[in-house]
Design a protein around this motif. Structure first.
Motif, PDB file in Angstrom:
ATOM      1  N   GLU A  40       0.724  -1.134   0.268  1.00 16.13           N
ATOM      2  CA  GLU A  40       0.006  -0.593   0.097  1.00 16.13           C
ATOM      3  C   GLU A  40       1.390   1.249  -0.069  1.00 16.13           C
ATOM      4  O   GLU A  40       0.638   2.257  -0.211  1.00 16.13           O
ATOM      5  CB  GLU A  40      -0.744  -0.198   1.228  1.00 16.13           C
ATOM      6  CG  GLU A  40      -1.915  -1.086   0.974  1.00 16.13           C
ATOM      7  CD  GLU A  40      -2.829  -0.663   0.252  1.00 16.13           C
ATOM      8  OE1 GLU A  40      -3.541   0.128   0.368  1.00 16.13           O
ATOM      9  OE2 GLU A  40      -3.579  -2.018  -0.240  1.00 16.13           O
ATOM     10  N   GLY A  41       1.818   1.231   0.644  1.00 17.37           N
ATOM     11  CA  GLY A  41       2.722   2.287   0.449  1.00 17.37           C
ATOM     12  C   GLY A  41       1.819   3.240   1.952  1.00 17.37           C
ATOM     13  O   GLY A  41       2.573   5.087   2.117  1.00 17.37           O
ATOM     14  N   CYS A  42       1.322   2.630   2.865  1.00 16.25           N
ATOM     15  CA  CYS A  42       0.900   3.233   4.052  1.00 16.25           C
ATOM     16  C   CYS A  42       1.845   3.441   5.084  1.00 16.25           C
ATOM     17  O   CYS A  42       2.511   2.542   5.850  1.00 16.25           O
ATOM     18  CB  CYS A  42      -0.541   2.669   4.296  1.00 16.25           C
ATOM     19  SG  CYS A  42      -1.505   4.091   5.320  1.00 16.25           S
ATOM     20  N   ILE A  43       2.023   4.720   5.400  1.00 13.91           N
ATOM     21  CA  ILE A  43       2.957   5.375   6.287  1.00 13.91           C
ATOM     22  C   ILE A  43       2.712   5.660   7.564  1.00 13.91           C
ATOM     23  O   ILE A  43       1.636   7.138   7.750  1.00 13.91           O
ATOM     24  CB  ILE A  43       4.072   6.550   5.756  1.00 13.91           C
ATOM     25  CG1 ILE A  43       4.659   6.020   5.020  1.00 13.91           C
ATOM     26  CG2 ILE A  43       5.447   6.475   7.524  1.00 13.91           C
ATOM     27  CD1 ILE A  43       6.043   6.547   3.819  1.00 13.91           C
ATOM     28  N   GLU A  85      -0.256   8.918  -1.308  1.00 13.78           N
ATOM     29  CA  GLU A  85      -0.763  10.151  -1.406  1.00 13.78           C
ATOM     30  C   GLU A  85       0.926  10.910  -1.767  1.00 13.78           C
ATOM     31  O   GLU A  85       1.748  10.251  -1.496  1.00 13.78           O
ATOM     32  CB  GLU A  85      -0.968  10.650   0.598  1.00 13.78           C
ATOM     33  CG  GLU A  85      -2.224  10.414   0.848  1.00 13.78           C
ATOM     34  CD  GLU A  85      -2.364  11.179   1.905  1.00 13.78           C
ATOM     35  OE1 GLU A  85      -3.133  12.339   1.783  1.00 13.78           O
ATOM     36  OE2 GLU A  85      -1.781  10.563   3.451  1.00 13.78           O
ATOM     37  N   LYS A  86       0.846  12.367  -1.463  1.00 10.21           N
ATOM     38  CA  LYS A  86       1.680  12.550  -2.130  1.00 10.21           C
ATOM     39  C   LYS A  86       2.111  13.879  -1.217  1.00 10.21           C
ATOM     40  O   LYS A  86       1.401  14.672  -1.075  1.00 10.21           O
ATOM     41  CB  LYS A  86       1.322  13.539  -3.789  1.00 10.21           C
ATOM     42  CG  LYS A  86       1.153  12.707  -4.802  1.00 10.21           C
ATOM     43  CD  LYS A  86       2.382  11.445  -5.336  1.00 10.21           C
ATOM     44  CE  LYS A  86       2.257  10.768  -6.229  1.00 10.21           C
ATOM     45  NZ  LYS A  86       1.413   9.415  -5.921  1.00 10.21           N
ATOM     46  N   VAL A  87       3.401  14.130  -0.103  1.00 12.71           N
ATOM     47  CA  VAL A  87       3.945  14.606   0.619  1.00 12.71           C
ATOM     48  C   VAL A  87       4.855  15.691   0.707  1.00 12.71           C
ATOM     49  O   VAL A  87       5.934  15.093   0.728  1.00 12.71           O
ATOM     50  CB  VAL A  87       3.254  14.080   1.766  1.00 12.71           C
ATOM     51  CG1 VAL A  87       3.209  15.421   3.065  1.00 12.71           C
ATOM     52  CG2 VAL A  87       2.523  13.516   2.603  1.00 12.71           C
ATOM     53  N   ASP A 119       0.798   5.301  -8.544  1.00  9.26           N
ATOM     54  CA  ASP A 119       0.391   5.158  -7.186  1.00  9.26           C
ATOM     55  C   ASP A 119       0.705   4.730  -6.040  1.00  9.26           C
ATOM     56  O   ASP A 119       1.035   3.458  -5.665  1.00  9.26           O
ATOM     57  CB  ASP A 119      -0.352   3.695  -7.971  1.00  9.26           C
ATOM     58  CG  ASP A 119       1.177   2.720  -8.439  1.00  9.26           C
ATOM     59  OD1 ASP A 119       2.393   3.018  -8.889  1.00  9.26           O
ATOM     60  OD2 ASP A 119       0.854   1.622  -8.931  1.00  9.26           O
ATOM     61  N   CYS A 120       2.475   5.372  -5.767  1.00 11.77           N
ATOM     62  CA  CYS A 120       3.197   5.093  -5.185  1.00 11.77           C
ATOM     63  C   CYS A 120       3.083   6.573  -3.963  1.00 11.77           C
ATOM     64  O   CYS A 120       2.610   7.472  -4.575  1.00 11.77           O
ATOM     65  CB  CYS A 120       4.840   5.296  -5.350  1.00 11.77           C
ATOM     66  SG  CYS A 120       4.422   3.732  -6.353  1.00 11.77           S
ATOM     67  N   THR A 121       3.311   6.436  -2.754  1.00 13.69           N
ATOM     68  CA  THR A 121       4.208   7.509  -2.043  1.00 13.69           C
ATOM     69  C   THR A 121       5.090   7.767  -1.291  1.00 13.69           C
ATOM     70  O   THR A 121       5.504   7.421  -1.969  1.00 13.69           O
ATOM     71  CB  THR A 121       3.197   6.758  -0.466  1.00 13.69           C
ATOM     72  OG1 THR A 121       2.544   6.395  -0.288  1.00 13.69           O
ATOM     73  CG2 THR A 121       2.952   7.523   0.897  1.00 13.69           C
ATOM     74  N   THR A 134      -0.840  16.425  -2.308  1.00 11.87           N
ATOM     75  CA  THR A 134      -1.870  16.210  -1.196  1.00 11.87           C
ATOM     76  C   THR A 134      -1.828  16.914  -0.447  1.00 11.87           C
ATOM     77  O   THR A 134      -3.226  17.871   0.285  1.00 11.87           O
ATOM     78  CB  THR A 134      -1.991  14.709  -1.039  1.00 11.87           C
ATOM     79  OG1 THR A 134      -1.575  13.787  -2.145  1.00 11.87           O
ATOM     80  CG2 THR A 134      -3.725  14.068  -0.657  1.00 11.87           C
ATOM     81  N   ARG A 135      -0.762  16.571   0.787  1.00 14.09           N
ATOM     82  CA  ARG A 135      -0.438  17.444   1.516  1.00 14.09           C
ATOM     83  C   ARG A 135       0.879  17.984   2.085  1.00 14.09           C
ATOM     84  O   ARG A 135       1.600  17.459   1.182  1.00 14.09           O
ATOM     85  CB  ARG A 135      -0.623  16.475   3.117  1.00 14.09           C
ATOM     86  CG  ARG A 135      -2.340  16.575   3.333  1.00 14.09           C
ATOM     87  CD  ARG A 135      -2.912  15.469   4.958  1.00 14.09           C
ATOM     88  NE  ARG A 135      -2.075  13.924   4.748  1.00 14.09           N
ATOM     89  CZ  ARG A 135      -2.917  12.810   5.971  1.00 14.09           C
ATOM     90  NH1 ARG A 135      -3.232  13.905   6.670  1.00 14.09           N
ATOM     91  NH2 ARG A 135      -2.717  11.675   5.574  1.00 14.09           N
TER      92      ARG A 135
END
Length: 1496
Positions: free
Chosen positions: A1255-1258, A1286-1288, A1443-1445, A1460-1461
């Motif tokens: 997923e790439g969820c941190i 998400e792109k942070v 589709d990557c973080t 995104t943030r």
């Protein structure tokens, strides 16, 4: 002369019975009145002229008249008066007496009187010339005393009335040392010859403060210029020899350059003879070294006195009628001759070692000085590893060779003398021995030739290994981030294996060589004795013949053993000499490529230029240079600096230059020293500069303010901080001309604006200076007075901003394209890669900056006195070969820096690097045990057993020979001689087999130990955390991998071999002497005790000196490494001399520890040889006392062994000390086993699901981290959740903790508190490689390694070529790589220097595209590219990592406005975290940044 009617010679000889064949010997009256009086007088008259000339040219100052001096003068005059009274008495006797005295009674006192007067005058002249102690005068007084004592004794014996007493003056003078000067210059002559100036290292371990200062004649500033001057003369000579015509002096510099070009063209068919470095070395060090040759000749002759006295002793024992005083006389003579031989030998070694030390100093100094002027093209042919090896290994080879180089002529001389005495002893049978020796020569020659081949191969492998290690240590952060340690470990191991294969071959060769050395003297003895006893049965091998021959064969053993060693040393040194010559002959930067003066007009050659351009820049102008990546912007600056080869045209600069390179070069010293860069401290100006360069906030968060130590290459500063320090350095120096290569690239938006306004812009500190600024910051361009637009090495457009916009050219079009960005980037944070040079130079090998003719002139014309005036005229028609020694930006811990509470700034807090520390005390047994285990216990036992066998057999074979010589003679022959001969031969053969087996076992053991120790050290270093590399200077680590491993490879095995040999020799000799003369047992315990104390005293000092020397060696290489990376900056600021002084200081510091170890060795040798000489004398003395009970065979055996004992004893202590001091290498290699290590690389079995993270969820929970235990946290209590895909963006001021957060994510620094979870897995529970290989970073500093492009992208070979080409296509490098001749196999140079910085950054993008993981981190990844390339990268990331973080640390806020943030950090804490639009609406910290950037 002595009597009126008797010829002198007859009178001298007629009373021989009185002198020799008597129990109470005495010299004749004539001998006493002539020879004994004249001998000291002749000595002084012969020495005086030379000595007085020497004193005249060597003035040591002036010594005031002291009581001692007055006494000396008075005694001298008194002796003179006595001699004259003797002459007057003779005249009075002649006129009054009945008998006329012989002429000698007039001549001798007159001669003696004049000599005494001369002696008195010499004493006074010495005082005036500051001589504290004189060897010449001491020897004269000793001779005079000795001769007078004989005469005195004679007169007492004859009971005569007159007593003549010669007084002797002791030449001692004590000097109390000041501070800590070397005691040698002030030491007395006796003290000098006996080296009574030992460092007291026994009571407590020596420290650096105990070391003496170097003698002035040994210092770098005296030694190096001599060699450099000779070498330059040699080079000039060769140039003149091969040039067709001399260039007239009156011609201009340009004329000379043309002339040289013509010369090269004319002479190309003929191969010019290389300048001889050997000849330069000879001229520099030859005169002093020649003294050692004189000592060596005397010592070689004295060496043969021992066997002669042995012959006389055996004859004396056989002749029972000889008076016993003769035996005592021989014993005394033996003692005196061995003592004199010892003293002369030690003086010889001292001169050799000091010569070697000076030679090493000179070579290191010459290499350092050359490295500062070498051209970039030449610099690329020698890697850092190679140049460091020139300093460490090659300089050391010369030093080692100098000690034994005299053996080249001395060994043949010893062999000839030995053969002469053997011929006297055994007659023509000696020819058989000669034949064996002649047969040995080709064997040794073949071995030497093969050794040379292996030597070259081994050095090549070593260079490659050190080069790779150097790169790995420089790029260690990248290795860790990508989890590439194992791939590079395998690469190093592969090179190491090839090195060990060569070492193994060399070891087998060495075993054969040892076999021939050991067997050669024995075979010579065997063949000689065989021929002697077999050619005539009446040839009896008695004790005198056998043991005198054996003593001579033992003397023969040394030159025969040494010759192959010296030849192989010379072979090694010749390889080193060639390497040094090649390096020192490299092309240098053209001194005349930039003229630092006003130039009035353009040269006529410009008329040839097709697109000729004239640019006139008034003083104080700001010139901006813009262009795409690779358009030649940096090359243009390099041309102005003279860093490129000028092929045509001229460049002239008026005024001093300051340079800010594209990649900041930071020294390992305090921040303050980095900014001041050797200038004097001007407090107010310093504060101005610090504030203008926005460094004040950084000083507040650094642990010790500006006293904080900055690690190597600025490891503890972030990219922006480094760039600002680099800029501050240039501003502080206050020069007339500033060349700024994109200094605003790595800084935040508002910081960039601040710097431009405060430093570069119209109201900045540099407003009155001439500034040439390479930039991508479009918002700065309206403020520039002149803009040069570059495309492919040409200036396509120039003019002011408005003019260029009006012309509607490519520049205006480019600006319109990026109109949206124009206001974004009002700080030019684009870190352009202007090393455009590199692109062309990859494809064509030559780079053109075409048709540029720039004149930068002043408002006030050409008034040279105006300090700030600056004229730069360039008319360059084509072809500056790239000579940009672009400072390869290697590893950085892009640490944003420790955020600390403001505290008292204590310099100690700011310490970062740890100097190499010397361990103290005895080497622990565990170190020896570790080495034995590395060899293998079984192999060690086998080696020992074979060695023991060899020595027992050797001992027995000599005992067998003594039994043979004692065989009775029946009818003029010995009955059992054939049996005796057969057994003697068989014993010799078994010795050879044992030693061959031992050598092989020892050599294989040494290689096994080398492999095991190197592998474990490599693994331990790679397992160390990043903090270890920040603390440890790379010089220390390179030193371990170069010098210490070299010691383990080649020095330790041979030293252990020699140690064992000398130990068994000493034991064997003692056993034989005790069997022969048991009375010696009385003195051996005392001498053993004396020996033990001397040995312990010496080893304690020697071991510690070796450690201090080893520790002080690392800083030389660290400083040199640093210099190589910053040569262009050092040259631009003209600071070469300061860096040369610093290097010399470090070398002298190293030699300060080496010199006392030379003296310590000599101190030891003099005392030990004295112990040995006493044993020899007592063995002889007790043999004389017990001559009735002693067989000549046993006595001959005992004394021949005793004669060897002296050398063996000295060698034993030397070797025991060498074993201890060199095993320190093992101790230092093992040191890193106990340092702090990272977590495990891989956990077995791996609990990770396949394809993690999916997923790439941190999820970051309460996360904090600190850099060191004693520092405050750099990240504090961050809790955020980032969803998959998400792109942070992560933003914040420099030092806010942006990079620190990414380091925590990759576990480069472990968490102090809290957790980070990726897809629900706590990363703290994972193996480091499991984590780092599954997430990807594009780091701030694009690091490449030397090797193919493919290796740089995929070191594990886990991707296909199609994958790699696809990645290159997406990273916009496909066209570039396709155009290269070798495509993916194209070799990158060290640090990727043959690619521009932008291309390197794109390659890092390609690496990320290849791995394509679910989490991607960009650490200011686009800082080094222009706007256009930045856009390409951003679009690639958006499409390929959709589709990557993605976490992006950004300076350019426009790149993250669509993210995104955005996470805003300040002082390590989260201040804001939301979408960009929400944050702008909230009008907080992010809004302020966006406003500064002109985006709202």
């Amino acid at each position: 002369m002595c009597a009126e009617h008797t010829p002198f010679v007859l009178f001298f000889l007629q009373d021989w019975n009185r002198t020799w064949y008597t129990n109470n010997p005495d010299f004749t009256q004539c001998f006493q009145n002539t020879v004994l009086v004249w001998l000291p007088c002749l000595y002084l008259w012969m020495c005086a002229p030379i000595y007085l000339i020497y004193l005249r040219s060597h003035d040591h100052g002036y010594i005031c008249m002291s009581h001692l001096n007055k006494a000396k003068t008075a005694v001298g005059l008194l002796l003179w008066i006595i001699c004259w009274s003797d002459v007057f008495y003779s005249f009075w006797e002649r006129s009054h007496g009945s008998s006329v005295p012989s002429p000698v009674h007039l001549v001798s006192p007159t001669f003696l009187g004049l000599t005494m007067l001369l002696a008195t005058l010499v004493i006074q002249y010495e005082r005036m010339k500051g001589v504290q102690s004189s060897g010449v005068m001491l020897i004269f007084w000793l001779l005079a005393l000795l001769c007078a004592t004989v005469t005195f004794r004679s007169k007492i014996l004859q009971a005569l009335d007159q007593v003549s007493l010669e007084l002797s003056l002791d030449e001692y003078s004590c000097i109390k040392p000041l501070d800590n000067p070397c005691p040698e210059p002030g030491a007395s002559f006796l003290s000098k010859i006996s080296f009574w100036m030992m460092v007291m290292g026994y009571k407590r371990p020596l420290e650096e403060k105990d070391l003496w200062s170097l003698n002035p004649e040994d210092c770098s500033q005296r030694v190096v210029p001599q060699l450099v001057c000779r070498w330059n003369t040699e080079c000039q000579k060769r140039k003149m020899l091969y040039s067709p015509k001399r260039v007239p002096q009156s011609e201009s510099k340009e004329g000379q350059a043309v002339e040289e070009t013509e010369i090269l063209l004319v002479k190309s068919p003929h191969k010019a003879k290389e300048p001889s470095l050997f000849w330069a070395l000879c001229l520099t060090f030859g005169p002093y070294f020649f003294i050692s040759c004189l000592y060596k000749i005397i010592q070689d002759i004295l060496m043969f006195v021992g066997p002669e006295i042995l012959r006389l002793l055996i004859r004396f024992i056989n002749d029972s009628s000889a008076p016993s005083w003769q035996g005592f006389f021989y014993t005394a003579l033996l003692f005196i001759s061995t003592c004199v031989q010892s003293l002369i030998l030690q003086r010889y070694f001292h001169v050799c070692f000091v010569s070697g030390m000076r030679l090493r100093t000179a070579i290191i100094g010459a290499v350092y000085r050359k490295a500062l002027v070498i051209s970039s093209a030449a610099r690329r042919t020698s890697t850092v590893g190679e140049i460091v090896n020139l300093m460490s290994v090659d300089a050391q080879r010369f030093m080692d060779l100098i000690t034994y180089i005299n053996m080249i002529w001395s060994a043949p001389l010893q062999v000839v003398l030995a053969l002469y005495f053997l011929w006297q002893n055994l007659g023509p049978s000696v020819l058989a021995g000669v034949a064996v020796m002649v047969l040995m020569v080709p064997v040794n020659a073949v071995i030497a030739m093969k050794t040379k081949t292996y030597q070259v191969a081994q050095m090549k492998s070593k260079d490659n290994r050190i080069k790779l290690m150097n790169e790995m240590l420089n790029g260690i952060k990248v290795l860790k981030l990508y989890a590439w340690e194992l791939a590079f470990k395998d690469k190093v191991s592969e090179i190491r294996e090839s090195e060990l294969r060569v070492l193994k071959k060399a070891a087998y060769l060495a075993a054969v060589s040892t076999f021939t050395w050991v067997c050669a003297p024995f075979l010579v003895a065997l063949s000689t004795f065989t021929v002697y006893v077999l050619i005539d049965e009446h040839n009896v091998l008695d004790a005198q013949k056998a043991f005198v021959s054996l003593a001579l064969f033992n003397i023969l053993r040394f030159p025969l053993n040494m010759l192959p060693m010296v030849i192989s040393s010379m072979v090694q040194a010749s390889v080193s000499l060639k390497r040094l010559r090649v390096f020192l002959s490299h092309e240098e930067l053209q001194e005349d490529s930039v003229e630092h003066k006003a130039v009035a007009s353009c040269e006529s050659s410009i008329s040839l230029c097709v697109h000729r351009l004239n640019v006139s820049i008034p003083e104080g102008s700001l010139v901006a240079i813009v262009g795409h990546v690779g358009s030649g912007k940096s090359s243009l600056l390099s041309a102005l600096l003279g860093e490129m080869d000028k092929l045509e045209g001229s460049v002239a600069v008026k005024g001093l230059v300051a340079y800010v390179p594209q990649q900041a070069w930071i020294q390992n010293s305090t921040l303050k020293d980095n900014i001041m860069f050797g200038q004097e401290r001007r407090e107010a100006w310093y504060q101005h500069v610090v504030e203008a360069c926005a460094l004040q906030p950084d000083l507040e968060i650094l642990p010790a303010g500006d006293e904080t130590e900055i690690g190597e290459k600025g490891v503890n500063l972030s990219g922006g901080q480094k760039q600002r320090v680099s800029l501050a350095r240039a501003v502080y120096c206050d020069r007339a001309v500033y060349l700024l290569d994109d200094p605003l690239s790595a800084v935040d938006a508002h910081v960039g604006k601040h710097i431009f306004d405060q430093v570069i812009g119209k109201h900045g500190l540099l407003k009155d200076k001439t500034r040439v600024l390479v930039t991508h910051g479009l918002s700065y361009l309206p403020q520039a007075d002149l803009i040069l637009v570059m495309v492919e090495g040409e200036i396509t457009e120039m003019g002011s901003y408005q003019q260029l916009m009006d012309t509607e050219g490519a520049f205006a079009e480019f600006l319109r394209t990026y109109t949206a960005v124009e206001h974004t980037d009002n700080d030019g944070e684009t870190h352009c890669t202007s090393h455009a040079t590199m692109i062309f130079y990859l494809s064509r090998g030559n780079f053109n900056i075409q048709q540029i003719n720039v004149v930068i002139t002043t408002r006030r014309g050409y008034d040279c006195s105006a300090e700030n005036d600056f004229v730069c005229s360039m008319n360059i028609k084509a072809s500056f070969r790239p000579n940009v020694s672009s400072v390869s930006k290697l590893s950085q811990t892009g640490k944003e820096n420790m955020v600390l509470n403001k505290r008292a700034k204590n310099p100690e807090v700011g310490k970062l690097t740890e100097a190499d520390k010397a361990s103290t005390g005895k080497v622990k047994l565990s170190v020896f045990w570790a080495y034995l285990k590395a060899i293998g216990v079984l192999l060690s036992c086998i080696s020992l057993l074979l060695f023991l066998t060899h020595h027992l057999v050797s001992l027995y074979s000599n005992y067998w020979l003594s039994l043979w010589t004692d065989d009775p003679v029946v009818n003029g022959t010995q009955p059992y001689r054939q049996m005796r001969l057969g057994v003697y031969g068989a014993l010799g053969l078994s010795q050879g087999v044992a030693i061959f087996g031992y050598s092989i076992a020892m050599s294989i053991g040494g290689i096994l130990a080398s492999r095991s120790l190197h592998q474990s050290m490599l693994y331990d270093v790679l397992r160390s955390p990043m903090s270890f590399f920040e603390r440890t200077p790379s010089g220390n680590l390179v030193n371990r991998f170069a010098k210490e491993i070299d010691t383990i490879d080649s020095v330790i095995p041979s030293i252990i071999k020699m140690f064992m040999g000398s130990m068994f020799n000493v034991l064997g000799a003692c056993v034989v002497i005790l069997i022969a003369t048991p009375l010696v047992a009385i003195i051996i315990p005392f001498l053993g005790l004396l020996y033990f104390f001397v040995q312990r005293f010496y080893v304690a000092s020697s071991r510690q000196l070796k450690r201090l020397e080893s520790v002080s060696r690392s800083p030389i290489y660290t400083h040199f490494n640093e210099t190589l990376l910053g040569t262009s900056v050092i040259r631009a600021f003209g600071e070469q001399q300061r860096f040369i002084r610093e290097s010399d200081l470090r070398v002298d510091n190293n030699q300060k520890a080496y010199y006392p170890s030379i003296v310590a060795n000599r101190w030891l040798a003099v005392r030990l040889e004295f112990v040995g000489n006493i044993i020899v004398s007592f063995a002889a003395l007790f043999a004389v006392i017990a001559r009735e009970r002693l067989s000549p065979g046993i006595m001959g055996l005992a004394i021949s062994y005793a004669l060897q004992l002296t050398a063996s004893l000295t060698w034993l202590v030397r070797m025991s000390s060498d074993v201890e001091t060199n095993i320190v290498a093992v101790e230092r290699v093992k040191e890193y086993r106990d340092t702090e290590k990272e977590a495990e690389w891989k956990h077995k079995p791996s609990s990770l699901p396949a394809g993690w993270p999916t997923e790439g969820c941190i999820d970051i929970r309460g996360f904090s981290l600190r850099y060191r235990h004693d520092l405050d946290p750099a990240i504090r209590n961050i809790t955020i959740r980032i969803n998959g895909g998400e792109k942070v963006g992560i933003v914040g001021r420099t030092g806010a903790g942006k990079s620190s957060l990414t380091l925590g994510l990759f576990r480069i620094i472990e968490a102090a508190e809290g957790h980070i979870l990726i897809d629900g897995v706590d990363i703290a529970q994972l193996g480091l490689h499991d984590l780092r290989s599954r997430i990807t970073i594009i780091p701030q500093d694009p690091v490449l390694f030397s090797g193919s492009l493919r290796m740089n992208l995929d070191p594990f070979d886990s991707y296909s070529d199609e994958d790699i080409w696809r990645a290159l296509e997406y990273s916009h490098l496909k066209n570039f790589v396709s155009a290269l001749p070798n495509k993916l196999s194209h070799e990158c140079s060290e640090g990727g220097e043959n690619l521009s910085v932008g291309q390197r950054q794109l390659l890092c993008l390609a690496r990320a595209l290849l791995r394509k993981t679910k989490v991607l981190v960009l650490d200011e990844a686009t800082a080094a590219v222009d706007m256009e390339t930045d856009n390409l990268i951003q679009s690639t990331i958006r499409s390929q990592f959709e589709d990557c973080t993605v976490l992006t640390i950004a300076h350019r806020l426009n790149t993250i406005m669509d993210y995104t943030r955005v996470l805003v950090l300040d002082k390590g804490e989260t201040t804001e975290f939301d979408s960009p639009s929400n944050l702008i609406a909230q009008r907080g910290a992010f809004y302020k940044m966006v406003k500064d950037a002109g985006l709202v």
